[in-house]
Motif scaffolding. Structure first.
Motif: not given
Length: 272
Positions: A121-133
């Motif tokens: 789950y934390n990996d997904r959140i990190e990936a979402i933040n990365f993709s938005m940035e």
């Protein structure tokens, strides 16, 4: 056929029930009314949903379809007594597997148990933040951490694909638009040079691109068919020269695009 209702009932988020149910419904030429009822985790809530299902059955004159993922036995028995056609995913799939594996399941429906300690789950959140940035070429910071960098002309589907990859697969996906200045120079944006092996291209038919752009900037040069033809032609030529794999998003769903990208750049992420 919009006079038929389908209920997705779960004691969790309902994502599993809805995903599975929609996959099955896609095999039929119907467009039923969708009713989502998550967090049905008490007897009182189960009775409330049954009243709703029964009311819909009487109103429509056809029994609703019910996909459910419930582990509470009391709630299960209540839902099974409704006037709908019930598909119990736990009984259909989990119980036979318990027999086959000779073990009890944890009866946890969905992907995550405790999100506070769930690494996936934390990996997904990190990936979402990365993709938005890193959406639309906003930042080149930490681009070396990207799993994939999507390139293509503006409005070819890069942003929704990036977010889907992040949300569904935990893939850190950046996306960078190819613009007229890049075509004038004849090579990829400088920020992408060190990461060319991570690049994957999206293209689109000019007519469809013009339609999409006209919704955003009607009557502009940006949206004109002539300009769209030019940009698509130049982008595809550039990707060929640079040896970047690419596909057309014109007639493909986000899911199909993402699966193709994963197959080529991160096959291990195809595992759910």
């Amino acid at each position: 056929m919009s006079d038929r209702s389908v209920f997705f009932i779960s004691d969790g988020t309902g994502i599993t029930a809805e995903t599975f149910g929609n996959s099955i419904l896609a095999q039929f030429a119907i467009k039923p009314r969708h009713v989502r009822r998550p967090f049905i985790d008490t007897v009182d809530k189960a009775h409330q949903v049954v009243r709703e299902i029964n009311h819909v059955a009487e109103r429509e004159g056809k029994r609703p379809i019910v996909f459910m993922t419930l582990v509470n036995e009391e709630a299960l028995e209540i839902i099974r007594g409704c006037q709908g056609k019930v598909f119990d995913m736990i009984k259909t799939f989990v119980e036979p597997l318990e027999t086959e594996f000779n073990m009890k399941s944890n009866h946890r429906v969905g992907r995550f148990s405790d999100v506070a300690v769930d690494r996936e789950y934390n990996d997904r959140i990190e990936a979402i933040n990365f993709s938005m940035e890193h959406d639309d070429g906003q930042s080149s910071r930490n681009l070396e951490m990207a799993d994939v960098v999507l390139v293509g002309v503006s409005r070819s589907g890069k942003t929704p694909t990036s977010l889907y990859l992040a949300m569904q697969h935990g893939v850190k996906a950046a996306n960078v638009p190819l613009i007229p200045e890049d075509f004038d120079r004849g090579f990829l944006p400088p920020m992408l040079k060190p990461f060319k092996k991570k690049c994957f291209g999206l293209t689109i038919e000019p007519h469809r691109l013009s339609e999409i752009r006209n919704e955003r900037r009607p009557g502009s040069k940006y949206a004109s068919l002539e300009n769209c033809r030019y940009e698509v032609q130049q982008a595809e030529a550039m990707m060929r020269r640079e040896g970047i794999a690419w596909l057309s998003s014109t007639h493909k769903s986000i899911e199909e695009i993402a699966t193709t990208i994963l197959r080529d750049v991160k096959p291990d992420r195809l595992i759910y």
